[in-house]
Design a protein around this motif. Structure first.
Motif, short mmCIF file in Angstrom:
data_model
loop_
_atom_site.label_atom_id
_atom_site.label_comp_id
_atom_site.label_asym_id
_atom_site.label_seq_id
_atom_site.Cartn_x
_atom_site.Cartn_y
_atom_site.Cartn_z
N GLY A 162 0.84 -1.18 0.14
CA GLY A 162 0.02 0.15 0.19
C GLY A 162 0.82 1.33 0.02
N SER A 163 0.30 2.28 -0.43
CA SER A 163 0.90 3.55 -0.53
C SER A 163 0.77 4.45 0.86
N ASP A 164 1.83 5.03 1.46
CA ASP A 164 1.58 5.81 2.58
C ASP A 164 1.96 6.90 2.23
N GLY A 167 4.99 1.29 3.87
CA GLY A 167 4.25 1.05 2.75
C GLY A 167 5.58 1.06 1.43
N GLN A 169 -2.57 8.75 5.41
CA GLN A 169 -2.04 8.48 6.76
C GLN A 169 -0.88 9.38 6.89
N VAL A 213 -1.67 -4.62 11.40
CA VAL A 213 -2.17 -3.46 12.25
C VAL A 213 -1.16 -2.50 12.38
N THR A 216 1.56 0.74 13.26
CA THR A 216 2.03 1.42 14.53
C THR A 216 1.25 2.28 15.29
N HIS A 268 7.80 4.28 12.80
CA HIS A 268 6.87 4.31 11.62
C HIS A 268 7.53 3.52 10.37
N GLY A 269 7.18 2.41 9.91
CA GLY A 269 7.81 1.77 8.88
C GLY A 269 9.04 1.07 9.20
#
Ligand SMILES: Nc1ncnc2c1ncn2[C@@H]1O[C@H](COP(=O)(O)OP(=O)(O)OP(=O)(O)O)[C@@H](O)[C@H]1O
Ligand SMILES: Cc1ncc(COP(=O)(O)O)c(N)n1
Length: 263
Positions: free
Chosen positions: A9-11, A17, A42, A107, A109, A205-206
């Motif tokens: 998915g794209s973030d 993502g 997001q 899920v 972060t 994150h990531g």
């Protein structure tokens, strides 16, 4: 040049993502390609919207990639629905994809669910059998194995249960443990521990996306799975240690920390 495909998915905020994957692949000096399963709205504070691509359009992206520039490795991240999981499995089989890393993203972060309830079974039944390695974090491994993971022995027990669904390796990531950041690989009956330095940085994150795409990059370059994981973990730890601090929530890593001297 070796090539790596990320199916994820794209973030839009660039931390996880597809965006984290392409930055990671580029930082390894490889050529990155992407098939997008969903657009997400997001940022570091949360996920505010998800718009899934259609199965037909995902299939079309995969045809364009495999028919023209064949990937040396494939990383699969967020795929939220059964339909898309089926499309990916069919295409990977059709094109005999190799070096497949499956990150069973459930899920974020920030606490948002990224996998629909009915898609979990499809993930296990369709993608796990194709994987060279799957990379659950501790909560994901608990869901997949049905057991609680607290002690070192629990990692092994959980991995053996998950191994019934895949002939590939199972890497259970210990980032969610309080004291250390050690990861555990169960591969063809053998156990490997990868000890990590825990970095005191809330901006994680990531991390999962980064680790899995770094493993795929190292596999594409011809490394064995344990060596790919060791190198990927080293890269990830450096990107965390850099101490980038962006956004109001759990911020992203610095993928370009090794290139800083060029500026
Ligand atoms: N604070 C930390 N210090 C060092 N390594 C970490 C830290 N947090 C996570 N890691 C490492 O990051 C990698 C990803 O682990 P983690 O358990 O965070 O996965 P994840 O939950 O799937 O990631 P994400 O939060 O992106 O979804 C692992 O190698 C883990 O050991
Ligand atoms: C598109 C996408 N893929 C994966 C994640 C998980 O990453 P994290 O757990 O670090 O939020 C995410 N937030 N968004």
């Amino acid at each position: 040049m070796k090539t790596v495909l990320t199916i994820a998915g794209s973030d839009c905020s660039g931390g996880a993502g597809i965006q984290a994957d392409l930055k990671t692949i580029a930082a390894h000096g490889l050529y990155g390609m992407s098939a997008i399963t969903a657009l997400t709205a997001q940022n570091t504070t949360g996920v505010y919207g998800i718009s899934e691509t259609t199965g037909e359009f995902l299939a079309s992206q995969l045809d364009c990639i495999f028919q023209d520039i064949y990937p040396d490795a494939v990383k699969i991240g967020m795929v939220s629905s059964r339909e898309l999981i089926h499309v990916i499995a069919e295409k990977l089989k059709e094109y005999k994809a190799k070096n497949i890393v499956v990150d069973p993203v459930m899920v974020s972060t920030s606490g948002s669910r990224l996998l629909k309830d009915d898609a979990e079974e499809a993930l296990e039944e369709c993608l796990f059998p194709l994987a060279d390695v799957i990379t659950p974090n501790v909560p994901e491994a608990e869901v997949l194995s049905g057991i609680k993971i607290r002690e070192r022995e629990d990692f092994c027990q959980a991995a053996k249960i998950i191994a019934q669904k895949t002939a590939g390796g199972i890497l259970i990531k210990g980032g969610h443990q309080i004291e250390d950041a050690n990861d555990y690989l169960y591969l063809k009956g053998e156990e490997h521990w990868f000890s990590g330095r825990r970095v005191n940085n809330p901006n994680t994150h990531g991390t999962g996306c980064t680790l899995s795409s770094a493993i795929a990059s190292n596999l594409a370059a011809g490394n064995s799975l344990p060596e790919s994981i060791r190198k990927a973990k080293e890269y990830l730890t450096g990107a965390l240690e850099d101490g980038l601090n962006l956004g109001a929530g759990s911020g992203p890593l610095n993928h370009m920390y090794r290139l800083k001297d060029l500026l």
